[in-house]
Scaffold this active site. Structure first.
Site, mmCIF file in Angstrom:
data_model
loop_
_atom_site.group_PDB
_atom_site.id
_atom_site.type_symbol
_atom_site.label_atom_id
_atom_site.label_comp_id
_atom_site.label_asym_id
_atom_site.label_seq_id
_atom_site.Cartn_x
_atom_site.Cartn_y
_atom_site.Cartn_z
ATOM 1 N N GLY A 234 42.374 -48.924 -8.924
ATOM 2 C CA GLY A 234 42.790 -50.182 -9.538
ATOM 3 C C GLY A 234 43.245 -49.925 -10.956
ATOM 4 C CB SER A 235 43.780 -52.231 -13.765
ATOM 5 O OG SER A 235 42.510 -52.833 -13.785
ATOM 6 C CD GLN A 237 39.945 -53.548 -19.760
ATOM 7 O OE1 GLN A 237 40.554 -52.795 -20.533
ATOM 8 N NE2 GLN A 237 38.693 -53.938 -19.981
ATOM 9 N N GLY A 239 38.625 -49.851 -14.317
ATOM 10 C CA GLY A 239 37.992 -48.531 -14.227
ATOM 11 C C GLY A 239 37.032 -48.308 -15.385
ATOM 12 C CD GLU A 255 42.707 -40.908 -8.422
ATOM 13 O OE1 GLU A 255 43.591 -40.945 -9.298
ATOM 14 O OE2 GLU A 255 41.931 -39.940 -8.306
ATOM 15 C CB CYS A 289 49.478 -46.464 -8.685
ATOM 16 S SG CYS A 289 49.388 -45.380 -7.265
ATOM 17 C CD GLN A 336 51.148 -57.714 -10.209
ATOM 18 O OE1 GLN A 336 50.262 -57.553 -11.030
ATOM 19 N NE2 GLN A 336 52.178 -56.894 -10.115
ATOM 20 C CD GLU A 390 49.794 -49.766 -14.061
ATOM 21 O OE1 GLU A 390 48.720 -50.344 -14.267
ATOM 22 O OE2 GLU A 390 49.963 -48.929 -13.148
HETATM 23 P P1 NAP Z 1 42.392 -54.442 -10.498
HETATM 24 O O1 NAP Z 1 42.580 -55.771 -11.065
HETATM 25 O O2 NAP Z 1 41.804 -53.377 -11.328
HETATM 26 O O3 NAP Z 1 41.509 -54.634 -9.173
HETATM 27 C C1 NAP Z 1 41.253 -53.589 -8.258
HETATM 28 C C2 NAP Z 1 39.987 -53.890 -7.489
HETATM 29 O O4 NAP Z 1 38.876 -53.816 -8.381
HETATM 30 C C3 NAP Z 1 39.923 -55.283 -6.892
HETATM 31 O O5 NAP Z 1 39.196 -55.232 -5.689
HETATM 32 C C4 NAP Z 1 39.175 -56.071 -7.948
HETATM 33 O O6 NAP Z 1 38.553 -57.222 -7.399
HETATM 34 C C5 NAP Z 1 38.160 -55.040 -8.404
HETATM 35 N N1 NAP Z 1 37.668 -55.149 -9.763
HETATM 36 C C6 NAP Z 1 38.321 -55.580 -10.876
HETATM 37 N N2 NAP Z 1 37.505 -55.495 -11.962
HETATM 38 C C7 NAP Z 1 36.322 -54.976 -11.526
HETATM 39 C C8 NAP Z 1 35.083 -54.661 -12.164
HETATM 40 N N3 NAP Z 1 34.902 -54.838 -13.472
HETATM 41 N N4 NAP Z 1 34.075 -54.167 -11.413
HETATM 42 C C9 NAP Z 1 34.229 -53.973 -10.093
HETATM 43 N N5 NAP Z 1 35.384 -54.276 -9.425
HETATM 44 C C10 NAP Z 1 36.427 -54.745 -10.140
HETATM 45 O O7 NAP Z 1 43.774 -53.835 -9.948
HETATM 46 P P2 NAP Z 1 44.847 -54.518 -8.984
HETATM 47 O O8 NAP Z 1 45.599 -55.551 -9.747
HETATM 48 O O9 NAP Z 1 44.196 -54.912 -7.709
HETATM 49 O O10 NAP Z 1 45.801 -53.274 -8.656
HETATM 50 C C11 NAP Z 1 46.804 -52.832 -9.526
HETATM 51 C C12 NAP Z 1 46.313 -51.658 -10.341
HETATM 52 O O11 NAP Z 1 45.865 -50.628 -9.479
HETATM 53 C C13 NAP Z 1 47.419 -51.025 -11.178
HETATM 54 O O12 NAP Z 1 46.908 -50.703 -12.445
HETATM 55 C C14 NAP Z 1 47.758 -49.746 -10.404
HETATM 56 O O13 NAP Z 1 48.308 -48.720 -11.173
HETATM 57 C C15 NAP Z 1 46.429 -49.380 -9.860
HETATM 58 N N6 NAP Z 1 46.568 -48.504 -8.692
HETATM 59 C C16 NAP Z 1 46.286 -47.179 -8.864
HETATM 60 C C17 NAP Z 1 46.442 -46.308 -7.796
HETATM 61 C C18 NAP Z 1 46.126 -44.845 -7.941
HETATM 62 O O14 NAP Z 1 45.948 -44.166 -6.927
HETATM 63 N N7 NAP Z 1 46.051 -44.313 -9.147
HETATM 64 C C19 NAP Z 1 46.876 -46.786 -6.551
HETATM 65 C C20 NAP Z 1 47.153 -48.149 -6.431
HETATM 66 C C21 NAP Z 1 46.986 -49.006 -7.513
HETATM 67 P P3 NAP Z 1 39.269 -58.672 -7.459
HETATM 68 O O15 NAP Z 1 40.511 -58.550 -6.642
HETATM 69 O O16 NAP Z 1 38.273 -59.592 -6.883
HETATM 70 O O17 NAP Z 1 39.577 -58.948 -8.911
#
Ligand code: NAP
Length: 489
Positions: A234-235, A237, A239, A255, A289, A336, A390
Site C-alpha cells: 500500500g502507500s 504513509q 507502511g 511494498e 505502483c 483517487q 506519488e
Molecule cells: P493504502 O491507503 O495504503 O491502503 C492499503 C491497505 O492498507 C488497505 O487495505 C487499507 O485499508 C490498509 N491500511 C491503510 N492504513 C493502514 C494502517 N494504518 N494500518 C493497517 N492497514 C492500513 O493504499 P491504497 O490506496 O489501497 O493503494 C495505493 C498505494 O499502494 C500506492 O501508494 C501504491 O504505490 C501502493 N502499491 C504498492 C505496490 C508495491 O508492490 N510496491 C503495489 C500496489 C500498490 P482501507 O482500504 O480500509 O483504508
C-alpha cells in the site's frame, strides 16, 4: 453492455471456517467506479472485536496446519487455482466492475493469480534448508525452515486479486495461518479469493477474511502479539504507520509507493520510448505502483518526443472497462479522482506546462464515473511536487536533462526506488544505468510496469522495508524462520 445489479447482496466475513457478520452489524458498500450507482455489494464494517476473533481463529488453527503434509497444502493451492480458472470470466467482469480496469487486464489478473497459486504449490515442496560440511563425521549440521505462525496480510485495491494471491499462497504453503484484510475499495475481490480457498477445502481457521476500514481494524490486525508477521502492500504513509505499530518481534514485509522514472536518451528509438511511456504511464489508468510517472528525456530530442507522446495520449479511448476497445478505465474511486485533479492543479500552479489532458470527463457515459483525461506535463523541474510525490494516476511529468549524468541524478533524486527504465541503443550507458539507478526493479527498453511471478519483486528506499522480497522463490523466505540443527550420534 452489461446488466446492473438491482438488489444489493451483502457479504460476510470468513472466520474460523464460518461466514459471519461483524460484531457491530454495520455495513459499507463497494461501488463500480465506472458508474457509482452500480453497487457490487455490502460488506461487513468490522471492528477490533472481529479482528481479535480472526487472529484467535488463526492462532488455534496454526499447529494443525503446520503439521499438515506439504503435499496436501499444495493440493489445496492447486484446487483454489482451478476454481479461479473455472470462474475466470465471471470474476474478471466483477474485477472490472469493482476496480475499473479494462476487461482484458482483469482476465490477465485472474489468470496470474491462479498461476501464482500453482507456482507456490510447486516451489513450496522443494523449499528447504541446507546441510553444512564439517570435520566431525559423527554428526550432521543442517538448517530447517519452519513457519512463523499467524500472518496478517493487508492489501491495496489496484491489484485486488493478484497481490493477495502472492502473499497468501507462500504464507499457506509454508505452514502459516493467515488473517486477510483487503482494501475497502475492493472487498469483493478479496472475498472471491477467499472463496476459492474455501472451495478447495482449506481447514477452518487457516485463512480468515475480514473487511472494514483500516481506521477501525488496522491497528488490531498488526499489533496483536499473536501476529508473527505482517505482509503489507500500500502507500508509504500507511507502511510507516504499521511499522510504528508492530511489536519488536513481528516481522514486516512492505511494498510501498513509487515515483518511477523512464529515461529517454538522445539515441533512443523515439517511437519505442513513446509507446513505453504510454503503456507504463497510462495502463491501469496510471494506478500501478510501478507506473511511469516521470519521463526524463535528453533535451535534444525533448520536443520531438513530447509531440509524439501528446498525440498518442490524445488518441487513447477512455470509458467503461467492460466495453470493447476501451484502453483506459475510470480511476478506482472518488478519492483517487480528487487526488489526480488536485495534482494537476498543483502542477499548473508550480509553473509546469500542461500539454494535454488533466480534466475530469463529463457528459454521456462519464457523468456517473470517476473519469479523467490522461495528462502530460512538460517544463517540469526536479524539485516540483509533481516530480517528487506519488500521484497514482494517469499523469506523466516530462523533465528535460542535458546529460546522462544529470538523468541519473534526477532519476535518483526522489524518496522512492521501486522501478526504473531506460530507452537507449547504447549498451555501455544501459549497463551504467543498471549499476547506478536506485531502484528495486531495473529495466532496459521495457516499460517500468510488469514483473514476473517467478522473479523477486520489491523496492529500495521508501518503496519498501528492504527486509524480504516478494514474489518468486524468494517470496517464501519471509514466511519461514531458520533453525540450525547439530545432530550427533
Ligand atoms: P493504502 O491507503 O495504503 O491502503 C492499503 C491497505 O492498507 C488497505 O487495505 C487499507 O485499508 C490498509 N491500511 C491503510 N492504513 C493502514 C494502517 N494504518 N494500518 C493497517 N492497514 C492500513 O493504499 P491504497 O490506496 O489501497 O493503494 C495505493 C498505494 O499502494 C500506492 O501508494 C501504491 O504505490 C501502493 N502499491 C504498492 C505496490 C508495491 O508492490 N510496491 C503495489 C500496489 C500498490 P482501507 O482500504 O480500509 O483504508
Amino acid at each position: 453492455m452489461h446488466l446492473l445489479t438491482t438488489v444489493t447482496k451483502s457479504y460476510q466475513n470468513y472466520i474460523d471456517g464460518r461466514w459471519v457478520e461483524a460484531s457491530e452489524k454495520s455495513l459499507f458498500e463497494s461501488i463500480n467506479p465506472a458508474n457509482a450507482e452500480d453497487v457490487l455489494g455490502s460488506f461487513q464494517a468490522s471492528g477490533k472485536e472481529d479482528a481479535g476473533e480472526a487472529i484467535r481463529a488463526a492462532e488455534k488453527a496454526f499447529p494443525g496446519w503446520a503439521e499438515t503434509p506439504p503435499s496436501k497444502r499444495a493440493r489445496i493451492l492447486n484446487q483454489a487455482a482451478d476454481h479461479l480458472e473455472n470462474e475466470l470470466e465471471l470474476i474478471a467482469r466483477e474485477l472490472t466492475r469493482e476496480e475499473g480496469k479494462i476487461l482484458p487486464a482483469s482476465r490477465q489478473e485472474v489468470k496470474r493469480s491462479a498461476d501464482t497459486l500453482r507456482f507456490y504449490a510447486a516451489e513450496g515442496l522443494s523449499f528447504s534448508g541446507e546441510t553444512f560440511p564439517q570435520d566431525d563425521f559423527s554428526s550432521m549440521v543442517f538448517t530447517v525452515r519452519e513457519p512463523l505462525g499467524v500472518v496478517t496480510a493487508i492489501t491495496p485495491w489496484n491489484f485486488p486479486l493478484s497481490i493477495p494471491a502472492r502473499k497468501i499462497a507462500p504464507a499457506l504453503i509454508t505452514g502459516n495461518t493467515v488473517v486477510f484484510k483487503p482494501s475497502s475499495v475492493t472487498p469483493l475481490m478479496g472475498l472471491r479469493l477467499t472463496e476459492a480457498f474455501v472451495k478447495a477445502g482449506l481447514p477452518e481457521g487457516v485463512l480468515n477474511f475480514i473487511t472494514g476500514s483500516a481506521s477501525k481494524v488496522g491497528r488490531s490486525l498488526v499489533s496483536d502479539a499473536a501476529v508473527k508477521a505482517v505482509t503489507f502492500t500500500g502507500s508509504t504513509q500507511a507502511g510507516k504507520e504499521i511499522h510504528n505499530a508492530v511489536p519488536l518481534t513481528t516481522r514486516t514485509q512492505m511494498e510501498l509507493g513509487g515515483k518511477n522514472p523512464l529515461i529517454v536518451l538522445d539515441d533512443a528509438d523515439l517511437d519505442l520510448a513513446v509507446q513505453l511511456s504510454v503503456n507504463g504511464g497510462f495502463s491501469l489508468t496510471g494506478q500501478a505502483c510501478t507506473g511511469t510517472s516521470r519521463v526524463i528525456v535528453a533535451r535534444a530530442v525533448q520536443e520531438e518526443f513530447t509531440a509524439k507522446l501528446v498525440k498518442k495520449t490524445e488518441e487513447l479511448k477512455i470509458g467503461d472497462g467492460l466495453s470493447e476497445g476501451i484502453q483506459l478505465g475510470p480511476l478506482a474511486s472518488q478519492k483517487q479522482l480528487e487526488n489526480v485533479l488536485r495534482y494537476v492543479e498543483i502542477g499548473e500552479k508550480e509553473g509546469a506546462v500542461l500539454r494535454c489532458g488533466g480534466r475530469q470527463l463529463t457528459g454521456e457515459g462519464y457523468d456517473k464515473g470517476f473519469y479523467v483525461e490522461p495528462a502530460v506535463f512538460t517544463d517540469v523541474t526536479p524539485e516540483m511536487r509533481i516530480a517528487q510525490e506519488e500521484i497514482f494516476g494517469p499523469v506523466i511529468s516530462v523533465l528535460a536533462v542535458d546529460s546522462f549524468e544529470e538523468a541519473i541524478r534526477v532519476a535518483n533524486g526522489v524518496e522512492y526506488g521501486l522501478s526504473a527504465s531506460i530507452v537507449t541503443r547504447d549498451v555501455e550507458k544501459a549497463h551504467r544505468f543498471v549499476r547506478r539507478i536506485q531502484s528495486g526493479t531495473v529495466k532496459v527498453n521495457r516499460t517500468t510496469t510488469g514483473n514476473l511471478i517467478q522473479a523477486p519483486f520489491g523496492g529500495l528506499k521508501n518503496s519498501s522495508t528492504s527486509t524480504f522480497r516478494e514474489s518468486g522463490r524468494t517470496g517464501l523466505e519471509f514466511f519461514t524462520q531458520t533453525k540450525t540443527v547439530y545432530y550427533g550420534y
